[in-house]
Enzyme design. Structure first.
Site, PDB file in Angstrom:
ATOM      1  N   ALA A   9      -5.349  11.682   2.539  1.00 28.61           N
ATOM      2  CA  ALA A   9      -3.917  11.753   2.231  1.00 28.61           C
ATOM      3  C   ALA A   9      -3.174  10.567   2.818  1.00 28.61           C
ATOM      4  O   ALA A   9      -2.097  10.696   3.388  1.00 28.61           O
ATOM      5  CB  ALA A   9      -3.318  13.058   2.763  1.00 28.61           C
ATOM      6  N   GLY A  10      -3.771   9.378   2.657  1.00 32.38           N
ATOM      7  CA  GLY A  10      -3.105   8.153   3.056  1.00 32.38           C
ATOM      8  C   GLY A  10      -2.329   7.569   1.891  1.00 32.38           C
ATOM      9  O   GLY A  10      -2.137   8.219   0.851  1.00 32.38           O
ATOM     10  N   HIS A  68      29.743   0.480  -2.919  1.00 33.84           N
ATOM     11  CA  HIS A  68      29.740   1.865  -3.380  1.00 33.84           C
ATOM     12  C   HIS A  68      29.833   1.889  -4.900  1.00 33.84           C
ATOM     13  O   HIS A  68      30.610   1.130  -5.471  1.00 33.84           O
ATOM     14  CB  HIS A  68      30.940   2.621  -2.784  1.00 33.84           C
ATOM     15  CG  HIS A  68      31.100   4.010  -3.320  1.00 33.84           C
ATOM     16  ND1 HIS A  68      30.301   5.049  -2.883  1.00 33.84           N
ATOM     17  CD2 HIS A  68      31.933   4.518  -4.260  1.00 33.84           C
ATOM     18  CE1 HIS A  68      30.662   6.150  -3.526  1.00 33.84           C
ATOM     19  NE2 HIS A  68      31.650   5.846  -4.365  1.00 33.84           N
ATOM     20  N   GLY A 100     -14.391 -16.193  -5.664  1.00 39.22           N
ATOM     21  CA  GLY A 100     -15.495 -15.886  -6.554  1.00 39.22           C
ATOM     22  C   GLY A 100     -15.115 -15.089  -7.783  1.00 39.22           C
ATOM     23  O   GLY A 100     -15.856 -15.072  -8.769  1.00 39.22           O
ATOM     24  N   ILE A 112      -2.986   5.116  -0.359  1.00 45.62           N
ATOM     25  CA  ILE A 112      -3.686   4.933  -1.634  1.00 45.62           C
ATOM     26  C   ILE A 112      -3.920   6.274  -2.322  1.00 45.62           C
ATOM     27  O   ILE A 112      -3.674   6.441  -3.521  1.00 45.62           O
ATOM     28  CB  ILE A 112      -5.020   4.190  -1.421  1.00 45.62           C
ATOM     29  CG1 ILE A 112      -4.759   2.759  -0.938  1.00 45.62           C
ATOM     30  CG2 ILE A 112      -5.853   4.168  -2.699  1.00 45.62           C
ATOM     31  CD1 ILE A 112      -6.014   2.018  -0.481  1.00 45.62           C
ATOM     32  N   GLY A 159      -9.556   4.983   3.345  1.00 50.46           N
ATOM     33  CA  GLY A 159      -9.256   3.739   4.044  1.00 50.46           C
ATOM     34  C   GLY A 159     -10.105   2.577   3.566  1.00 50.46           C
ATOM     35  O   GLY A 159     -10.883   2.693   2.610  1.00 50.46           O
ATOM     36  N   LYS A 186       0.953  -0.218  -9.016  1.00 44.74           N
ATOM     37  CA  LYS A 186       2.410  -0.106  -9.196  1.00 44.74           C
ATOM     38  C   LYS A 186       2.781  -0.059 -10.674  1.00 44.74           C
ATOM     39  O   LYS A 186       3.757   0.580 -11.063  1.00 44.74           O
ATOM     40  CB  LYS A 186       3.135  -1.274  -8.515  1.00 44.74           C
ATOM     41  CG  LYS A 186       2.900  -1.384  -7.018  1.00 44.74           C
ATOM     42  CD  LYS A 186       3.012  -0.046  -6.307  1.00 44.74           C
ATOM     43  CE  LYS A 186       2.383  -0.084  -4.930  1.00 44.74           C
ATOM     44  NZ  LYS A 186       0.930  -0.020  -4.911  1.00 44.74           N
ATOM     45  N   GLU A 212      -7.612  16.404   3.230  1.00 45.31           N
ATOM     46  CA  GLU A 212      -7.332  15.472   4.330  1.00 45.31           C
ATOM     47  C   GLU A 212      -7.867  16.021   5.651  1.00 45.31           C
ATOM     48  O   GLU A 212      -7.674  17.199   5.974  1.00 45.31           O
ATOM     49  CB  GLU A 212      -5.826  15.223   4.433  1.00 45.31           C
ATOM     50  CG  GLU A 212      -5.337  14.529   5.698  1.00 45.31           C
ATOM     51  CD  GLU A 212      -5.954  13.159   5.932  1.00 45.31           C
ATOM     52  OE1 GLU A 212      -6.331  12.877   7.079  1.00 45.31           O
ATOM     53  OE2 GLU A 212      -6.071  12.383   4.966  1.00 45.31           O
ATOM     54  N   CYS A 267      -5.415  -7.199  -4.180  1.00 44.91           N
ATOM     55  CA  CYS A 267      -4.024  -6.813  -4.407  1.00 44.91           C
ATOM     56  C   CYS A 267      -3.616  -6.971  -5.872  1.00 44.91           C
ATOM     57  O   CYS A 267      -3.152  -6.031  -6.505  1.00 44.91           O
ATOM     58  CB  CYS A 267      -3.106  -7.641  -3.514  1.00 44.91           C
ATOM     59  SG  CYS A 267      -1.350  -7.306  -3.771  1.00 44.91           S
TER      60      CYS A 267
END
Length: 462
Positions: A177-178, A441, A34, A180, A268, A51, A199, A42
């Site tokens: 405090a998750g 390395h 929709g 996101i 959440g 990001k 939190e 996302c």
């Protein structure tokens, strides 16, 4: 009206990936979405735009804190917030247009509009009803809130509103405090906002390995984030320009308040299945409102499947993608499989946190004998050259067999490095297997090898 082998409802990571895989397997496929653009939460208002802002804010932090240390002199950059948001929107556009191209390439029909299931084998989009031998519910999730908090997406915002603020706030309170909350709080803290995180639990990212969680919190505090832990938010009071967050401490019932220009509610997410008509169809739900499915992602109604955030399990885009591909295989008569024991999780702060498999607390609860191999990034030459010596790699292995049971990384490029551990776990590898594998390395990935060595006779550079 058209007839399809499969109609997927939802064009997010689970839905669009499933649609492409179905088409690749020779099924006539349509995807219902929709939004004006594909990609779901996302790509449009979640993983990808956040990001972009994390990258932009980290680049600003590097320019203002570390450039002169490397001999890069000159005037520090200023922030053009409008341009930063424009950059973020451009990133979104590039990705969503890419999915449209993939749909055309794979001959997936995009049915534009919001979908519902009037009866098994039928999907209604707008005024049209289409036939479908199989239907996949991939409708994702929406932000969850707390009782007594009214979201206006201006002063009291979810992650969606936090990506579109009119200006950079002077003060922000993050409730939760998750992942996101810490990612978005980190963005604004780097840009100069005074961020306070409230939190309910006693540790950040509840469920994360406690060793990692505690070190992560200390690192974020050093970056300027403030934390009020063990606090139950009672209410959020707003006027035209400000908000007051009232909370009560669990340990002593003391009530307190913190003021902010913006409050981010990051408590959440919950499945989004409104308007599908699942109740009328008799589709079973879990007590938490998720669509109940069996091991093949099938609901109790024949021909209807569900994946991603709409069902049980971690609400992660890549988990939804895996399920999307697996359910396509099942519908095509093949064997679909998802290894839920090897699904990585990443927090894209700086430093990043990446985890996979068991935590130390889970192993203790199971009574399983295990060994710990740990290596600090302070012993890694590449990390120190990048001003990124904070953090460590931690491997948890079976005490008898040396098989890797879990991996936890707090440090630079953690989100990239975790996949070495994921691949090792998929193949049932031991820590010794990683320890005997030559690593280039200087790389940050050498810290993974050192942690593997620490499971045996000991790390070299510790």
């Amino acid at each position: 009206m058209a007839s399809y082998d499969v109609i997927i409802i939802g064009g997010g990571p689970g839905g669009y990936v499933s649609a492409i895989r179905c088409a690749q397997l020779g099924l006539k496929t349509a995807c219902v979405e929709g939004r004006d653009t594909l990609g779901g939460t996302c790509l449009n208002v979640g993983c990808i735009p956040s990001k972009a802002l994390l990258h932009a804010s980290h680049s600003y932090h590097e320019a203002t804190h570390n450039f002169t240390k490397m001999g890069l002199m000159g005037k520090s950059p200023s922030i053009d917030w409008k341009q930063m948001l424009s950059y973020k929107d451009d990133v979104i556009g590039q990705n969503t247009k890419g999915i449209e191209f993939l749909f055309k390439k794979n001959k997936v029909d995009w049915l534009k509009g919001w979908g519902s299931i009037p009866e098994a084998g039928k999907v209604k989009v707008g005024d049209e009803v289409h036939d479908a031998k199989n239907i996949v519910v991939a409708t994702g999730s929406e932000a969850a809130s707390l009782p007594g908090i009214e979201i206006d997406e201006k002063i009291v915002v979810t992650s969606t509103g936090a990506l579109e603020l009119g200006k950079i706030p002077k003060k922000m309170v993050v409730i939760g405090a998750g992942v996101i909350g810490l990612e978005m709080g980190s963005v604004y803290a780097r840009l100069g906002t005074e961020v306070t995180v409230v939190e309910f639990m006693d540790n950040v990212c509840p469920g994360m390995d406690l060793d990692v969680s505690k070190t992560f919190a200390r690192t974020l505090k050093k970056q300027g984030l403030k934390f009020v832990m063990g606090a139950a938010v009672q209410s959020v009071e707003t006027n035209k320009t400000k908000a007051k967050v009232h909370y009560k401490l669990k340990k002593n019932d003391k009530e307190d308040m913190v003021e902010a220009d913006v409050v981010l509610v990051a408590t959440g997410r919950k499945p989004f299945t409104d308007g599908l008509g699942l109740d009328a169809l008799g589709v079973a739900l879990t007590p938490r409102g998720q669509v109940a499915t069996n091991d093949h992602w099938a609901t109790n109604v024949p021909g209807i499947y569900a994946i991603g955030d709409a069902i049980e399990g971690p609400m992660l885009a890549h988990k939804a993608e895996d399920e999307g591909m697996a359910v396509a295989e099942v519908i095509a008569g093949k064997k679909g499989h998802v290894n839920y024991g090897v699904i990585p999780g990443v927090v894209y702060t700086a430093p990043e946190v990446a985890t996979v498999g068991k935590t130390e607390e889970q192993l203790k609860e199971e009574g399983r004998a295990y060994k710990v191999g740990k290596f600090s990034f302070m012993g890694n030459g590449r990390a120190k050259a990048m001003f990124a010596g904070d953090g460590f790699v931690k491997l948890l292995v079976d005490a008898q067999t040396d098989r890797i049971l879990g991996g936890h990384i707090l440090g630079p490029q953690a989100g990239e490095m975790i996949h070495e551990i994921c691949v090792a776990m998929e193949f049932g590898a031991s820590a010794e297997d990683i320890a005997l594998t030559c690593h280039a390395h200087p790389t940050c990935s050498e810290a993974v090898r050192e942690a593997a060595l620490a499971c045996g006779d000991g790390a070299i550079h510790a």
